[in-house]
Design a protein around this motif. Structure first.
Motif, PDB file in Angstrom:
ATOM      1  N   SER A 172     -70.514  -3.797 -70.726  1.00  0.00           N
ATOM      2  CA  SER A 172     -70.729  -4.610 -71.921  1.00  0.00           C
ATOM      3  C   SER A 172     -70.415  -6.084 -71.677  1.00  0.00           C
ATOM      4  CB  SER A 172     -69.865  -4.077 -73.065  1.00  0.00           C
ATOM      5  OG  SER A 172     -68.491  -4.198 -72.755  1.00  0.00           O
ATOM      6  N   HIS A 173     -69.711  -6.408 -70.612  1.00  0.00           N
ATOM      7  CA  HIS A 173     -69.348  -7.793 -70.308  1.00  0.00           C
ATOM      8  C   HIS A 173     -70.329  -8.465 -69.348  1.00  0.00           C
ATOM      9  CE1 HIS A 173     -65.567  -7.362 -72.389  1.00  0.00           C
ATOM     10  NE2 HIS A 173     -65.306  -6.270 -71.676  1.00  0.00           N
ATOM     11  N   LEU A 174     -71.313  -7.720 -68.843  1.00  0.00           N
ATOM     12  CA  LEU A 174     -72.245  -8.270 -67.865  1.00  0.00           C
ATOM     13  C   LEU A 174     -73.460  -8.857 -68.561  1.00  0.00           C
ATOM     14  CD1 LEU A 174     -72.147  -5.385 -65.250  1.00  0.00           C
ATOM     15  CD2 LEU A 174     -70.923  -7.545 -65.165  1.00  0.00           C
ATOM     16  N   SER A 175     -74.013  -9.912 -67.967  1.00  0.00           N
ATOM     17  CA  SER A 175     -75.225 -10.496 -68.527  1.00  0.00           C
ATOM     18  C   SER A 175     -76.425  -9.634 -68.153  1.00  0.00           C
ATOM     19  CB  SER A 175     -75.418 -11.917 -68.002  1.00  0.00           C
ATOM     20  OG  SER A 175     -75.627 -11.897 -66.600  1.00  0.00           O
ATOM     21  N   SER A 176     -77.481  -9.750 -68.930  1.00  0.00           N
ATOM     22  CA  SER A 176     -78.665  -8.929 -68.671  1.00  0.00           C
ATOM     23  C   SER A 176     -79.630  -9.615 -67.717  1.00  0.00           C
ATOM     24  CB  SER A 176     -79.377  -8.622 -69.985  1.00  0.00           C
ATOM     25  OG  SER A 176     -79.765  -9.834 -70.603  1.00  0.00           O
ATOM     26  N   GLY A 177     -79.325 -10.790 -67.231  1.00  0.00           N
ATOM     27  CA  GLY A 177     -80.191 -11.503 -66.297  1.00  0.00           C
ATOM     28  C   GLY A 177     -80.024 -11.006 -64.876  1.00  0.00           C
ATOM     29  N   SER A 178     -80.515 -11.821 -63.945  1.00  0.00           N
ATOM     30  CA  SER A 178     -80.444 -11.430 -62.537  1.00  0.00           C
ATOM     31  C   SER A 178     -79.018 -11.473 -62.001  1.00  0.00           C
ATOM     32  CB  SER A 178     -81.331 -12.345 -61.701  1.00  0.00           C
ATOM     33  OG  SER A 178     -80.853 -13.679 -61.767  1.00  0.00           O
TER      34      SER A 178
ATOM     35  N   GLY B  15     -76.518 -10.149 -63.384  1.00  0.00           N
ATOM     36  CA  GLY B  15     -75.898  -8.861 -63.674  1.00  0.00           C
ATOM     37  C   GLY B  15     -75.980  -7.906 -62.502  1.00  0.00           C
ATOM     38  N   TYR B  16     -77.095  -7.960 -61.754  1.00  0.00           N
ATOM     39  CA  TYR B  16     -77.241  -7.086 -60.591  1.00  0.00           C
ATOM     40  C   TYR B  16     -76.256  -7.450 -59.493  1.00  0.00           C
ATOM     41  CZ  TYR B  16     -81.594  -5.657 -62.793  1.00  0.00           C
ATOM     42  OH  TYR B  16     -82.515  -5.172 -63.666  1.00  0.00           O
ATOM     43  N   VAL B  17     -76.026  -8.736 -59.329  1.00  0.00           N
ATOM     44  CA  VAL B  17     -75.057  -9.183 -58.320  1.00  0.00           C
ATOM     45  C   VAL B  17     -73.657  -8.730 -58.709  1.00  0.00           C
ATOM     46  CG1 VAL B  17     -74.031 -11.201 -57.205  1.00  0.00           C
ATOM     47  CG2 VAL B  17     -76.482 -11.139 -57.651  1.00  0.00           C
ATOM     48  N   ALA B  18     -73.324  -8.847 -59.994  1.00  0.00           N
ATOM     49  CA  ALA B  18     -72.000  -8.428 -60.459  1.00  0.00           C
ATOM     50  C   ALA B  18     -71.803  -6.924 -60.293  1.00  0.00           C
ATOM     51  CB  ALA B  18     -71.817  -8.825 -61.916  1.00  0.00           C
ATOM     52  N   ILE B  19     -72.827  -6.147 -60.603  1.00  0.00           N
ATOM     53  CA  ILE B  19     -72.732  -4.690 -60.434  1.00  0.00           C
ATOM     54  C   ILE B  19     -72.585  -4.343 -58.956  1.00  0.00           C
ATOM     55  CG2 ILE B  19     -74.013  -2.526 -60.647  1.00  0.00           C
ATOM     56  CD1 ILE B  19     -75.086  -3.599 -63.302  1.00  0.00           C
ATOM     57  N   GLY B  20     -73.311  -5.042 -58.091  1.00  0.00           N
ATOM     58  CA  GLY B  20     -73.176  -4.822 -56.651  1.00  0.00           C
ATOM     59  C   GLY B  20     -71.786  -5.162 -56.144  1.00  0.00           C
ATOM     60  N   MET B  21     -71.223  -6.240 -56.658  1.00  0.00           N
ATOM     61  CA  MET B  21     -69.868  -6.624 -56.250  1.00  0.00           C
ATOM     62  C   MET B  21     -68.838  -5.611 -56.732  1.00  0.00           C
ATOM     63  SD  MET B  21     -70.070 -10.723 -56.886  1.00  0.00           S
ATOM     64  CE  MET B  21     -68.335 -10.982 -56.642  1.00  0.00           C
ATOM     65  N   ILE B  22     -69.013  -5.102 -57.947  1.00  0.00           N
ATOM     66  CA  ILE B  22     -68.099  -4.073 -58.460  1.00  0.00           C
ATOM     67  C   ILE B  22     -68.214  -2.802 -57.625  1.00  0.00           C
ATOM     68  CG2 ILE B  22     -67.659  -2.536 -60.417  1.00  0.00           C
ATOM     69  CD1 ILE B  22     -68.486  -4.911 -62.232  1.00  0.00           C
ATOM     70  N   ALA B  23     -69.448  -2.389 -57.345  1.00  0.00           N
ATOM     71  CA  ALA B  23     -69.662  -1.160 -56.570  1.00  0.00           C
ATOM     72  C   ALA B  23     -69.075  -1.295 -55.163  1.00  0.00           C
ATOM     73  CB  ALA B  23     -71.147  -0.841 -56.496  1.00  0.00           C
ATOM     74  N   TYR B  24     -69.307  -2.438 -54.511  1.00  0.00           N
ATOM     75  CA  TYR B  24     -68.789  -2.632 -53.158  1.00  0.00           C
ATOM     76  C   TYR B  24     -67.264  -2.662 -53.137  1.00  0.00           C
ATOM     77  CZ  TYR B  24     -67.790  -4.705 -48.646  1.00  0.00           C
ATOM     78  OH  TYR B  24     -67.276  -4.938 -47.397  1.00  0.00           O
ATOM     79  N   SER B  25     -66.676  -3.380 -54.088  1.00  0.00           N
ATOM     80  CA  SER B  25     -65.218  -3.488 -54.080  1.00  0.00           C
ATOM     81  C   SER B  25     -64.556  -2.152 -54.394  1.00  0.00           C
ATOM     82  CB  SER B  25     -64.755  -4.560 -55.061  1.00  0.00           C
ATOM     83  OG  SER B  25     -65.079  -4.194 -56.387  1.00  0.00           O
ATOM     84  N   MET B  26     -65.125  -1.397 -55.324  1.00  0.00           N
ATOM     85  CA  MET B  26     -64.550  -0.085 -55.643  1.00  0.00           C
ATOM     86  C   MET B  26     -64.733   0.885 -54.476  1.00  0.00           C
ATOM     87  SD  MET B  26     -63.259  -0.162 -58.766  1.00  0.00           S
ATOM     88  CE  MET B  26     -63.332   1.433 -59.508  1.00  0.00           C
TER      89      MET B  26
END
Length: 70
Positions: free
Chosen positions: A34-40, A42-53
């Motif tokens: 819910s805190h991520l933007s819907s633009g491009s 957002g994909y970078v942020a999701i990738g960073m979260i996935a990689y760090s986790m």
């Protein structure tokens, strides 16, 4: 392949899968999503979260497996 190498690869992979599952759950449930933007960006942020986790859980799982190794 030596047994220690297989042990390390197996445990890092299991931990990374657990980390990816937790990251996907956090994004899908809306806790982080819910805190991520819907633009491009957002994909970078999701990738960073996935990689760090994945990397954190992978190393943590490996450390725990090595600690309990006899």
């Amino acid at each position: 392949m030596p047994l220690l190498v297989l042990f390390v690869i197996k445990n890092v992979a299991i931990g990374a899968v657990i980390g990816l599952a937790v990251a996907c759950w956090l994004v899908a449930s809306g806790t982080v999503g819910s805190h991520l933007s819907s633009g491009s960006g957002g994909y970078v942020a999701i990738g960073m979260i996935a990689y760090s986790m994945a990397s954190s859980f992978g190393m943590g799982f490996l450390a725990t497996a090595l600690m309990f190794l006899e």
